[in-house]
Structures are given as structure tokens and as C-alpha cells.
Design an enzyme around this catalytic site. Sequence first.
Site, mmCIF file in Angstrom:
data_model
loop_
_atom_site.group_PDB
_atom_site.id
_atom_site.type_symbol
_atom_site.label_atom_id
_atom_site.label_comp_id
_atom_site.label_asym_id
_atom_site.label_seq_id
_atom_site.Cartn_x
_atom_site.Cartn_y
_atom_site.Cartn_z
ATOM 1 N N HIS A 284 0.831 -1.207 0.000
ATOM 2 C CA HIS A 284 0.000 0.000 0.000
ATOM 3 C C HIS A 284 0.867 1.260 0.000
ATOM 4 O O HIS A 284 2.046 1.226 0.349
ATOM 5 C CB HIS A 284 -0.922 0.016 1.221
ATOM 6 C CG HIS A 284 -0.159 0.021 2.519
ATOM 7 N ND1 HIS A 284 0.407 1.157 3.052
ATOM 8 C CD2 HIS A 284 0.149 -0.984 3.367
ATOM 9 C CE1 HIS A 284 1.032 0.857 4.177
ATOM 10 N NE2 HIS A 284 0.895 -0.446 4.396
ATOM 11 N N THR B 138 1.420 5.931 4.768
ATOM 12 C CA THR B 138 0.515 6.488 5.777
ATOM 13 C C THR B 138 1.327 7.385 6.700
ATOM 14 O O THR B 138 2.570 7.377 6.664
ATOM 15 C CB THR B 138 -0.132 5.375 6.623
ATOM 16 O OG1 THR B 138 0.889 4.762 7.428
ATOM 17 C CG2 THR B 138 -0.816 4.310 5.756
ATOM 18 N N TYR C 100 1.685 6.845 9.787
ATOM 19 C CA TYR C 100 2.458 5.925 10.629
ATOM 20 C C TYR C 100 3.739 5.489 9.914
ATOM 21 O O TYR C 100 4.787 5.393 10.533
ATOM 22 C CB TYR C 100 1.626 4.694 10.996
ATOM 23 C CG TYR C 100 0.804 4.818 12.261
ATOM 24 C CD1 TYR C 100 0.296 6.037 12.698
ATOM 25 C CD2 TYR C 100 0.529 3.694 13.023
ATOM 26 C CE1 TYR C 100 -0.469 6.119 13.852
ATOM 27 C CE2 TYR C 100 -0.230 3.768 14.176
ATOM 28 C CZ TYR C 100 -0.726 4.986 14.585
ATOM 29 O OH TYR C 100 -1.467 5.061 15.732
ATOM 30 N N ASN C 101 3.656 5.193 8.614
ATOM 31 C CA ASN C 101 4.872 4.854 7.861
ATOM 32 C C ASN C 101 5.862 6.004 7.925
ATOM 33 O O ASN C 101 7.058 5.796 8.181
ATOM 34 C CB ASN C 101 4.578 4.576 6.386
ATOM 35 C CG ASN C 101 3.782 3.339 6.125
ATOM 36 O OD1 ASN C 101 2.866 3.363 5.321
ATOM 37 N ND2 ASN C 101 4.110 2.236 6.760
ATOM 38 N N GLU D 132 -1.994 -6.995 7.513
ATOM 39 C CA GLU D 132 -0.619 -6.936 8.017
ATOM 40 C C GLU D 132 -0.464 -7.736 9.305
ATOM 41 O O GLU D 132 -1.452 -8.052 9.984
ATOM 42 C CB GLU D 132 -0.220 -5.465 8.235
ATOM 43 C CG GLU D 132 1.186 -5.242 8.750
ATOM 44 C CD GLU D 132 2.290 -5.756 7.825
ATOM 45 O OE1 GLU D 132 2.391 -6.984 7.623
ATOM 46 O OE2 GLU D 132 3.082 -4.928 7.344
ATOM 47 N N ARG D 133 0.755 -8.020 9.644
ATOM 48 C CA ARG D 133 1.110 -8.675 10.899
ATOM 49 C C ARG D 133 0.582 -7.842 12.062
ATOM 50 O O ARG D 133 0.725 -6.620 12.086
ATOM 51 C CB ARG D 133 2.629 -8.775 10.997
ATOM 52 C CG ARG D 133 3.135 -9.428 12.259
ATOM 53 C CD ARG D 133 4.648 -9.404 12.286
ATOM 54 N NE ARG D 133 5.174 -10.193 13.381
ATOM 55 C CZ ARG D 133 6.461 -10.292 13.663
ATOM 56 N NH1 ARG D 133 7.350 -9.659 12.905
ATOM 57 N NH2 ARG D 133 6.859 -11.029 14.675
ATOM 58 N N ALA D 134 -0.029 -8.501 13.018
ATOM 59 C CA ALA D 134 -0.522 -7.822 14.216
ATOM 60 C C ALA D 134 0.648 -7.579 15.167
ATOM 61 O O ALA D 134 1.408 -8.504 15.463
ATOM 62 C CB ALA D 134 -1.595 -8.660 14.905
ATOM 63 N N TYR D 135 0.799 -6.339 15.596
ATOM 64 C CA TYR D 135 1.858 -5.999 16.547
ATOM 65 C C TYR D 135 1.318 -5.796 17.964
ATOM 66 O O TYR D 135 2.052 -5.398 18.854
ATOM 67 C CB TYR D 135 2.619 -4.757 16.080
ATOM 68 C CG TYR D 135 3.449 -5.036 14.857
ATOM 69 C CD1 TYR D 135 4.626 -5.783 14.939
ATOM 70 C CD2 TYR D 135 3.060 -4.590 13.607
ATOM 71 C CE1 TYR D 135 5.381 -6.062 13.817
ATOM 72 C CE2 TYR D 135 3.813 -4.855 12.473
ATOM 73 C CZ TYR D 135 4.961 -5.597 12.590
ATOM 74 O OH TYR D 135 5.707 -5.875 11.472
ATOM 75 N N LYS E 141 9.548 1.176 16.883
ATOM 76 C CA LYS E 141 10.176 -0.061 17.350
ATOM 77 C C LYS E 141 10.964 0.183 18.629
ATOM 78 O O LYS E 141 10.936 -0.627 19.559
ATOM 79 C CB LYS E 141 11.077 -0.664 16.275
ATOM 80 C CG LYS E 141 10.313 -1.275 15.138
ATOM 81 C CD LYS E 141 11.241 -1.892 14.102
ATOM 82 C CE LYS E 141 10.424 -2.413 12.941
ATOM 83 N NZ LYS E 141 11.249 -2.940 11.859
ATOM 84 N N HIS F 235 0.572 -5.547 2.440
ATOM 85 C CA HIS F 235 1.415 -4.893 3.434
ATOM 86 C C HIS F 235 2.846 -5.415 3.378
ATOM 87 O O HIS F 235 3.088 -6.561 3.011
ATOM 88 C CB HIS F 235 0.804 -5.119 4.816
ATOM 89 C CG HIS F 235 -0.620 -4.688 4.866
ATOM 90 N ND1 HIS F 235 -0.991 -3.401 5.174
ATOM 91 C CD2 HIS F 235 -1.765 -5.351 4.604
ATOM 92 C CE1 HIS F 235 -2.307 -3.298 5.109
ATOM 93 N NE2 HIS F 235 -2.796 -4.474 4.762
#
Length: 181
Positions: free
Chosen positions: A8, A11, A13-14, A82-85, A93, A138
Site C-alpha cells: 500500500h 501512511t 504511521y509509515n 498486516e502482521r498484528a503488533y 520499534k 502490506h
Amino acid sequence: MELALVRHGQTDYNFAERLQGTSDIPLNEAGTAQAHEAARLLADEQWDAVVSSSLQRSITTAEIIAAELGLELGGHYASLDERAYGAAEGLTKEEAVERFGAEWPGQESFEALQLRAVAAIDEIAGAHPVGALVVVGHGTFIRAFADHVVGFPTVKPDNAKSVRFAGVPGSWRVTEGLVRR
């Protein structure tokens, strides 16, 4: 069958390097422009269908691509999310490690993501018996699938970039866009 797994567009957040995972964050202005650029690049080839994850950043990217290709969006699937964090979503991170250490509450393991990615791509490809399919999803999801296909660690594609595959469910090979770690 040809597959283009497209990440995608960007965003907020990215841009801020925050973990978004399953948080439903929309594209920002740059992400919308990136989605249009990805669509223009894909328009140079013949595609039969476009699908996406169920998160709005992917749906919006897929809608832009589908419109450019003259196609209807062929559906959106939670299995492509996407992977759930978990509790780390919304944090960088560094903030997540500082707060939780190496294990983040509610985080999907990479191994579980990889199993889900392989099953999802195989199932969706089987449900769309076309010659060429665009799948908008994602970065970590695409990396997990690519790692499985090639058997070594890769890196996730940049926003609105793709990794190309050819084959059939259960038997894929990378044809373009793979970046080794």
C-alpha cells in the site's frame, strides 16, 4: 498465473516509522500519489483482477490501481492484513522495545504470519483463476510470503512497490522485485 504483490501507499504511521500492523490507518497525501504512480506502472501490463487486504490503506491503494486498469476491485480479504503488533501498534520499534522488551503483548509471530500469508495467497489465487492478479497488501506480509518462496530472508518492499511472482497455488517463484537482506 502472474502475481504482483503491491505494498500500500504511505501512511502517517509509515512516515513517522510507527508500527501500524492491524491498526486501520489511511493513506496520507504522499501515499495517494504513490498509489497513482504504482497504478501507472501496472497499466503498462495486462492484469485481470485486483484484490486487497481489508485495511483501508490497502483498499484505497487497490481502488486507485483498479480504476487505472479499468477493473472493479475483486474483493478485500482479512487474510491479507498486516502482521498484528498487539500492544506495540502506534509505537516506534524503539518505544516498543523500551516498554515491552523483545516480546510485545498480542504480537503475531513471524512464523504464524508466514503460514497465514502462504495460505492466503494460495487460496485467493485459487479463487481468482485469471492470468494476472494484483494483490495489494502490506510490507511485512509480502516479505513473509517472499521469504517462504525463496527460502531466505528478504526485505519488505517500499510503499507502493511490488514483488512479482509466477506459478500456481503451492508452487510460486519470484520473477521481479525481490530484495535480499
